[in-house]
Scaffold this motif. Structure first.
Motif, PDB file in Angstrom:
ATOM      1  N   ARG A  14      -0.394  -3.124   4.083  1.00  0.00           N
ATOM      2  CA  ARG A  14      -0.680  -2.707   2.493  1.00  0.00           C
ATOM      3  C   ARG A  14      -0.522  -3.774   1.559  1.00  0.00           C
ATOM      4  O   ARG A  14      -1.245  -3.997   0.711  1.00  0.00           O
ATOM      5  CB  ARG A  14       0.458  -1.666   2.249  1.00  0.00           C
ATOM      6  N   GLU A  15       0.548  -4.599   1.757  1.00  0.00           N
ATOM      7  CA  GLU A  15       0.673  -5.783   1.025  1.00  0.00           C
ATOM      8  C   GLU A  15      -0.587  -6.789   1.051  1.00  0.00           C
ATOM      9  O   GLU A  15      -0.883  -7.305   0.153  1.00  0.00           O
ATOM     10  CB  GLU A  15       1.866  -6.485   1.256  1.00  0.00           C
ATOM     11  N   ASN A  18      -3.634  -5.367  -0.659  1.00  0.00           N
ATOM     12  CA  ASN A  18      -3.548  -5.335  -1.935  1.00  0.00           C
ATOM     13  C   ASN A  18      -3.808  -6.921  -2.438  1.00  0.00           C
ATOM     14  O   ASN A  18      -4.493  -7.065  -3.397  1.00  0.00           O
ATOM     15  CB  ASN A  18      -1.950  -5.177  -2.241  1.00  0.00           C
ATOM     16  N   ALA A  22      -6.469  -8.354  -5.048  1.00  0.00           N
ATOM     17  CA  ALA A  22      -5.963  -8.676  -6.364  1.00  0.00           C
ATOM     18  C   ALA A  22      -6.112 -10.281  -6.709  1.00  0.00           C
ATOM     19  O   ALA A  22      -6.098 -10.631  -7.971  1.00  0.00           O
ATOM     20  CB  ALA A  22      -4.319  -8.512  -6.364  1.00  0.00           C
TER      21      ALA A  22
ATOM     22  N   PHE B  83      -1.261   3.663   3.244  1.00  0.00           N
ATOM     23  CA  PHE B  83      -1.083   3.329   1.824  1.00  0.00           C
ATOM     24  C   PHE B  83      -0.063   4.293   1.030  1.00  0.00           C
ATOM     25  O   PHE B  83       0.978   4.056   0.334  1.00  0.00           O
ATOM     26  CB  PHE B  83      -2.194   3.207   1.142  1.00  0.00           C
ATOM     27  N   THR B 175      -4.980  -6.364 -14.183  1.00  0.00           N
ATOM     28  CA  THR B 175      -4.895  -4.876 -13.505  1.00  0.00           C
ATOM     29  C   THR B 175      -5.519  -3.808 -14.172  1.00  0.00           C
ATOM     30  O   THR B 175      -6.263  -2.873 -13.598  1.00  0.00           O
ATOM     31  CB  THR B 175      -3.424  -4.582 -13.200  1.00  0.00           C
ATOM     32  N   PHE B 252      -5.125   2.553  -2.711  1.00  0.00           N
ATOM     33  CA  PHE B 252      -4.180   1.573  -3.097  1.00  0.00           C
ATOM     34  C   PHE B 252      -3.845   1.933  -4.487  1.00  0.00           C
ATOM     35  O   PHE B 252      -2.684   1.652  -4.980  1.00  0.00           O
ATOM     36  CB  PHE B 252      -4.806  -0.054  -3.122  1.00  0.00           C
ATOM     37  N   TYR B 253      -4.819   2.309  -5.139  1.00  0.00           N
ATOM     38  CA  TYR B 253      -4.717   2.405  -6.718  1.00  0.00           C
ATOM     39  C   TYR B 253      -3.499   3.672  -7.041  1.00  0.00           C
ATOM     40  O   TYR B 253      -2.571   3.375  -7.721  1.00  0.00           O
ATOM     41  CB  TYR B 253      -5.844   2.851  -7.489  1.00  0.00           C
ATOM     42  N   ALA B 256      -0.157   2.366  -6.082  1.00  0.00           N
ATOM     43  CA  ALA B 256       0.383   1.616  -6.922  1.00  0.00           C
ATOM     44  C   ALA B 256       0.920   2.425  -8.035  1.00  0.00           C
ATOM     45  O   ALA B 256       2.091   1.890  -9.112  1.00  0.00           O
ATOM     46  CB  ALA B 256      -0.587   0.490  -7.570  1.00  0.00           C
ATOM     47  N   HIS B 262       6.454  -3.401  -5.694  1.00  0.00           N
ATOM     48  CA  HIS B 262       5.253  -4.230  -4.939  1.00  0.00           C
ATOM     49  C   HIS B 262       5.836  -4.678  -3.750  1.00  0.00           C
ATOM     50  O   HIS B 262       6.443  -5.550  -3.676  1.00  0.00           O
ATOM     51  CB  HIS B 262       4.803  -5.071  -5.904  1.00  0.00           C
TER      52      HIS B 262
END
Lengths: 72, 262, 79
Positions: A14-15, A18, A22, B83, B175, B252-253, B256, B262
């Motif tokens: 997942r990291e 991301n 990102a 996720f 973001t 993912f959103y 988050a 994180h």
């Protein structure tokens, strides 16, 4: 909605996913923020050279930020 | 007097006109064109399929339910679980429609009469991305509070203190503005470019093998036919991958918003 | 200097997009190499996965930055 700040399993994958999405966004944001400020300064002070300089500066800072956040 | 230039003198490459449709009919002040009709058709297909599969679920699946369960488990195991962990089941009702709407909408590009990927008009991916973005805000505010969400999104831990002056604006823009934007544009651009590419090769084949047959142009036409077939197969792959990536980023959103760490 | 400015404003807009397309080839190849070699390295030494992934990510981010430079470069020339 039971997410009280705890990560689910497989947080490594997942990291990574991301970070892959990102990192380019961070670099683009760095160039936009610094380049925008530089663009305004260039208009105000009438120095054209500030535009590319601020853009490169933003790129360097965003690159450093990516290194600090995801690269260590 | 270069040969390729003379050869392609009358050739008109397809351009943005591919994506502009005349209205078919009007409902009140709204003009209805082909993309909207296809969008509604896709929605009906997705709803109809899952209705047929899961309206009367049985313990031993038969017929549509078999296919429906495979589809459900793919999205759950590949996108939901990594996720969202144990919250995956709750969010499947958002992820399943998003995945299948995007995928079937992309697939319309190769269906014979339709032949137009719904997501190559920026409006459709933009609305989907906006939906995910609003969900992110709602979930984030509910779980972390407004300022908690802002803090977690813009302030990465373990940085030297003075650096935060620079980091916070960059992370904020990244973001809250750039990532939803790229979320929509990534899908749109792939479908747009793929549709133009297929149309270009098909036009080459049509022009050199049908409209204006010349001995020199014959090889170019054959190459156009071959490339049309190859690129169509490649597009089938890209369409599935883009639907997967879009849903992955949506998951993912949401995660988050759900998890502060994180 | 003014000749460059004149040339940059008079240039055919289609040519600019071809220029960006050409400049995107390099990052495309670079990202492909980064992930290809990264997967190769993970397959050889699975126990080093996290280290390899970190370095893979840095390589990806910095070669992607080249494409993004091309994306924002037009804003330098608009006045």
């Amino acid at each position: 909605m039971t997410g009280n700040g705890r990560l689910p399993d497989e947080s490594q994958d997942r990291e990574f996913a991301n970070a892959v999405s990102a990192a380019p966004a961070t670099i683009l944001a760095g160039m936009l923020v610094f380049g925008g400020v530089g663009w305004l300064l260039a208009r105000w002070l009438d120095i054209t050279a500030l535009r590319p300089i601020s853009l490169v500066l933003g790129l360097v800072f965003a690159g450093y930020l990516v290194y600090v956040r995801y690269g260590r | 007097m270069s040969a390729p230039h003379v050869l392609a003198k009358d050739f008109q490459a397809p351009g943005l006109g591919l994506f502009e449709w005349k209205p078919l009919f009007h409902i009140g002040p709204f003009a209805v064109a082909k993309p909207i009709v296809l969008c509604l058709l896709v929605a009906i297909i997705v709803i109809g399929f899952f209705w047929a599969a899961f309206a009367k679920p049985q313990l031993v699946p038969r017929g549509f339910q078999n296919v429906g369960e495979v589809a459900y488990m793919f999205v759950r195991d590949e996108i939901g679980r990594p996720f969202l962990g144990k919250d995956a089941e709750r969010w499947m009702r958002l992820l399943i429609p998003v995945f299948f709407f995007v995928w079937i909408g992309n697939l319309m590009s190769v269906v014979p009469v339709a032949q137009f990927p719904v997501n190559s008009r920026i409006a459709f991916p933009a609305v989907l991305a906006l939906l995910i973005y609003l969900t992110f805000w709602a979930v984030g505010i509910k779980n972390q509070g407004f300022f908690g969400l802002l803090k977690n999104a813009t302030m990465p831990p373990d940085l030297p203190k003075p650096l935060y002056l620079i980091v916070i604006p960059i992370e904020f823009v990244s973001t809250f503005f750039i990532r939803p934007f790229t979320h929509a544009v990534r899908l749109f651009a792939n479908m747009f470019a793929g549709h133009i590419l297929i149309a270009l090769f098909a036009t080459v084949a049509f022009h050199f093998l049908w409209e204006k047959v010349t001995p020199l142009g014959f090889g170019v036409g054959v190459l156009g036919v071959v490339l049309t077939i190859v690129m169509t197969a490649f597009e089938l792959f890209i369409q599935a991958v883009q639907a997967y990536v879009f849903t992955l980023l949506a998951a993912f959103y949401i995660s988050a918003g759900l998890y502060s760490d994180h | 200097m003014s000749l460059i400015a004149v040339a940059s404003t008079n240039i055919n807009p289609g040519l600019k997009s071809i220029g960006y397309g050409l400049s995107a080839i390099g990052p495309g190849i670079g990202v492909g190499i980064v992930f290809g070699q990264g997967v190769n390295a993970i397959a050889r030494q699975p126990e080093l996965t996290s280290t390899i992934r970190t370095n893979m990510l840095l390589g990806f981010a910095f070669s992607e930055a080249l494409a993004l430079i091309g994306l924002v470069a037009p804003f330098i020339y608009t006045s």
